[in-house]
Design an enzyme around this catalytic site. Structure first.
Site, short mmCIF file in Angstrom:
data_model
loop_
_atom_site.label_atom_id
_atom_site.label_comp_id
_atom_site.label_asym_id
_atom_site.label_seq_id
_atom_site.Cartn_x
_atom_site.Cartn_y
_atom_site.Cartn_z
N CYS A 1 0.80 -1.23 0.00
CA CYS A 1 0.00 0.00 0.00
C CYS A 1 0.84 1.29 0.00
O CYS A 1 0.59 2.16 -0.84
CB CYS A 1 -0.98 0.03 1.17
SG CYS A 1 -1.34 -1.55 1.90
N ASP B 1 -2.05 -7.57 -5.74
CA ASP B 1 -2.56 -6.46 -4.95
C ASP B 1 -2.99 -5.31 -5.86
O ASP B 1 -2.43 -5.14 -6.94
CB ASP B 1 -1.41 -5.97 -4.05
CG ASP B 1 -1.90 -5.36 -2.77
OD1 ASP B 1 -3.12 -5.22 -2.61
OD2 ASP B 1 -1.05 -5.02 -1.93
N HIS C 1 -4.67 -1.07 -5.44
CA HIS C 1 -5.25 0.01 -4.65
C HIS C 1 -5.99 0.94 -5.58
O HIS C 1 -5.45 1.35 -6.60
CB HIS C 1 -4.15 0.73 -3.86
CG HIS C 1 -3.53 -0.16 -2.85
ND1 HIS C 1 -2.41 -0.92 -3.12
CD2 HIS C 1 -3.92 -0.48 -1.59
CE1 HIS C 1 -2.13 -1.65 -2.05
NE2 HIS C 1 -3.02 -1.42 -1.10
N LYS D 1 -15.24 -4.14 4.89
CA LYS D 1 -14.71 -4.96 3.79
C LYS D 1 -15.66 -6.09 3.41
O LYS D 1 -16.54 -6.47 4.19
CB LYS D 1 -13.37 -5.56 4.18
CG LYS D 1 -13.48 -6.51 5.35
CD LYS D 1 -12.19 -7.28 5.59
CE LYS D 1 -12.33 -8.13 6.85
NZ LYS D 1 -11.20 -9.00 7.09
N GLN E 1 1.54 -10.91 -3.56
CA GLN E 1 0.11 -10.62 -3.57
C GLN E 1 -0.30 -10.12 -4.95
O GLN E 1 0.45 -9.38 -5.58
CB GLN E 1 -0.20 -9.49 -2.58
CG GLN E 1 -0.05 -9.87 -1.13
CD GLN E 1 -0.40 -8.67 -0.25
OE1 GLN E 1 0.25 -7.64 -0.34
NE2 GLN E 1 -1.42 -8.82 0.56
N HIS F 1 -8.30 -1.20 -0.81
CA HIS F 1 -7.31 -2.26 -1.06
C HIS F 1 -8.09 -3.44 -1.59
O HIS F 1 -9.13 -3.77 -1.03
CB HIS F 1 -6.66 -2.79 0.22
CG HIS F 1 -6.12 -1.79 1.16
ND1 HIS F 1 -4.78 -1.58 1.30
CD2 HIS F 1 -6.73 -0.97 2.04
CE1 HIS F 1 -4.58 -0.66 2.25
NE2 HIS F 1 -5.75 -0.28 2.71
N ARG G 1 6.69 -11.20 5.47
CA ARG G 1 6.08 -11.04 6.78
C ARG G 1 6.65 -12.06 7.74
O ARG G 1 6.96 -13.18 7.34
CB ARG G 1 4.56 -11.22 6.70
CG ARG G 1 3.91 -10.12 5.88
CD ARG G 1 2.42 -10.26 5.85
NE ARG G 1 1.87 -9.28 4.92
CZ ARG G 1 0.61 -9.23 4.54
NH1 ARG G 1 -0.25 -10.11 5.02
NH2 ARG G 1 0.20 -8.32 3.69
ZN LIG Z 1 -3.15 -2.40 0.63
#
Ligand SMILES: [Zn+2]
Ligand SMILES: [Zn+2]
Length: 645
Positions: A337, A386, A388, A472, A384, A518, A366
């Site tokens: 992010c 991912d 945004h 979410k 990911q 996200h 992580r």
């Molecule tokens: Zn994010």
């Protein structure tokens, strides 16, 4: 005699004399109910059917139809297990024996380990005691007497439990024949109802879970109402074992985890790497088609950035330690992010540019404790899918809808047809626990709910389960054997735009804060790969199969023709392999089956003469001879259509 008033679930009231038991009331209602009854609920509390009622209460008689009843059955089965063990192994010391998901365990202290023969004997003894239909009876003892009883029978763990847990002067006990257990209960009336169970394994566990305490042996069991339910569950377990990606990964040479490199870090072997490329290609094409921009961001960034984002606060325990370079600290990224936010902030944005959808196959690291790492599903480094989305308030409905539509395209493409959707919202009574303004929360939550309703997607709304920064939607896929997998998440964030001071210039010329979403569809590529391996049981559909066809010449004489078949398939873009080992055809077929190659093409004299192949499919078996060109055309179509089977 005193009478008391009993209120039944349908609101009906009954006057009964004080001391009447739920079992007696069940008999008054109907013989069928009395026969099915397992336990009662009295003013919200589970209660033995034989325990007298002495005041006005609400009462429900629970049968196998009530979800709470099964745990009472399993708990009673745990007592049955302990009763059997005490009979067969009189010296053992008892620990605890609670119900668990799908079954129960009981723990024992014994010098020798329980063997599988022991388990068999115990199981037989349990069946014997069950068939005697021994009542489970509740008794009360004064605490000192209870302690004396356990001291005399040298059950020191039980003494410990009575000391700690018995808060009232009278302590409740349950007896099953000769077996006595300190227990709050409740229990089913007698052992006869325990019919379908199986002892599965023994595992070591420290007493009370504390290292340094004596090591107990836990006997685990599964338990259901009927043999049919038990068989179905055991079959599912077998299937899960057969599909386990940690077993199939090495067998199919897809990936590995190398001790030399460290736990939780994935090596993608050529075949796994190829599947990853195909999944990523599909995803990138879809992203571009759906108006996303592809971006890339660094793997390490200044620690200060993670202070601005707040991760060094609430996310600290999940991050690798910082790395120092030229007297500045750098952080291996746990999330993408902040990187995407910096791209957003690279210029002043106008309302005309929004929505901006930044997508990245972003690799993050992580910290997960080594105890929780699990194959591809829980790892320390993963990529990911991912994205945004930065948008204006008037755009959130259409953006949410587009995200959900994309998630459904993933499911369809990879052959999942069942799913569960959850909408996690805030606890409106405590706005102080959340970032963002109430109107933002209300608008975003309404957008999520309205979108699901408009798209006619059933969902479960979970109050108070949202993260502090926004509501979410989570989508769980149900795989081929009925297991749910959390995959897609579409999450609003009212925190980061404020922390980074994000802005755009509105139509009114003033500065506004954009909304940020996200969203990840596959979750992580590693995890998604693990799920796919298990969903397909390693038999990837032709479009994803690392080898789509294997040419099997009957003997060396036909290797020339086999090579020409291979060349033609390769020209048609098909991933092909020739098995020209000096092996019997049966062995070649078996190996191709084990590698789960979709098509086997057997070639000999007849096929060479007629430019054909004898086709065998990994699940459909022998499909007979086909002209080579025809086979190529039909396989090409299967691949292009991304047919699942
Ligand atoms: Zn994010
Ligand atoms: Zn108990």
């Amino acid at each position: 005699m005193d009478t008391i008033e009993i209120t039944l679930p349908d609101g009906a009231k009954r006057e009964v004399s004080s001391g009447t038991t739920p079992a007696e009331i069940a008999r008054q209602i109907s013989r069928g109910l009395a026969k099915e009854a397992l336990v009662a609920r009295v003013d919200g509390q589970l209660w033995d059917l034989s325990r007298p009622l002495d005041q006005n209460t609400s009462l429900a008689i629970l049968t196998p139809k009530d979800p709470e009843a099964i745990q009472v059955l399993r708990h009673s089965a745990a007592h049955l297990l302990a009763a059997a063990v005490i009979e067969l192994f009189p010296g053992v010391k008892l620990g605890i024996g609670p119900p668990i998901d799908n079954g129960f365990f009981y723990e024992f202290l014994r010098a020798e380990p329980f063997t599988s023969q022991d388990l068999e004997r115990i199981e037989n003894k349990m069946r014997e005691l069950a068939s005697q239909d021994i009542p489970n009876e509740r008794k009360l003892l004064p605490k000192p007497e209870a302690l004396k009883l356990y001291r005399e029978s040298q059950q020191e763990f039980k003494c410990e439990l009575v000391e700690e847990k018995a808060t009232e002067p009278m302590v409740s006990f349950y007896t099953t024949g000769n077996f006595v257990d300190f227990c709050r209960g409740p229990h089913i009336p007698s052992t006869g109802r325990i019919k379908a169970f199986k002892l599965t394994n023994v595992a070591g566990a420290y007493w009370k879970g504390q290292e340094g305490n004596p090591q107990m042996q836990r006997i685990y069991a599964v338990c259901f109402y009927s043999q049919a339910e038990l068989d179905e569950y055991l079959h599912k377990l077998e299937e899960a074992k057969r599909r386990d990606h940690r077993k199939l990964g090495p067998e199919l040479d897809l990936f590995s985890i190398q001790d030399e490199a460290g736990p939780g870090l994935i090596f993608w072997h050529p075949k796994g790497g190829l599947i990853r490329k195909l999944v990523e290609d599909w995803l990138r094409d879809e992203l571009l088609r759906r108006g996303y921009d592809l971006v890339f961001t660094p793997h390490v960034m200044r620690l200060d950035l993670w202070k601005t984002s707040g991760h060094t606060g609430y996310y600290r325990d999940n991050m690798f330690s910082p790395i120092e370079i030229e007297k500045a600290d750098y952080q291996l990224k746990p999330m993408n992010c902040p990187g995407h936010i910096l791209i957003y902030k690279a210029h002043l944005r106008s309302y005309r540019e929004l929505p901006l959808r930044f997508a990245e196959l972003g690799t993050v690291y992580r910290y997960e404790r080594s105890g929780v790492l699990h194959g591809l599903l829980r790892v320390r480094g993963f990529t990911q899918d991912d994205a945004h989305i930065f948008c204006r308030p008037d755009q959130i409905e259409s953006e949410v809808e587009a995200c959900v539509d994309f998630a459904f395209a993933v499911m369809k493409t990879f052959g999942f047809d069942r799913y569960e959707v959850e909408l996690s919202v805030w606890d409106a009574a405590h706005p102080e626990n959340y970032a963002g303004k109430p109107e933002d929360w209300n608008r975003a939550t309404a957008a999520l709910a309205d979108t699901l309703e408009r798209m006619k997607i059933p969902y479960k709304r979970i109050e108070g389960e949202a993260a502090f920064y926004g509501p979410k939607i989570d989508v769980k896929l149900i795989d081929a054997i009925g297991r749910p997998w959390q995959l897609t998440t579409v999450q609003f964030d009212f925190n980061l735009p404020a922390r980074f001071g994000l802005e755009y210039v509105g139509e009114d010329g003033a500065r506004h804060q954009p909304l940020m979403v996200h969203r990840a569809l596959l979750g992580s590529i590693e995890r998604f790969f693990g799920i796919l391996i298990e969903h397909y049981a390693g038999a990837f559909p032709a479009w994803l199969a690392p080898v789509q066809a294997s040419v099997l010449p009957l003997s060396e004489k036909f290797s020339e023709y086999a090579k020409s078949v291979e060349a033609k398939l390769r020209d048609a873009g098909i991933r092909v392999h020739v098995d020209d080992r000096n092996e019997k055809l049966q062995a070649k077929i078996r190996d191709a089956q084990l590698q789960k190659i979709p098509y086997m093409l057997i070639v000999g004299g007849k096929e060479a003469e007629s430019s054909s192949v004898s086709v065998r499919h990994r699940t459909k078996g022998d499909l007979g001879p086909q002209p080579l060109d025809q086979f190529i055309a039909s396989l090409r179509a299967e691949i292009e259509n991304k047919a699942i089977r």
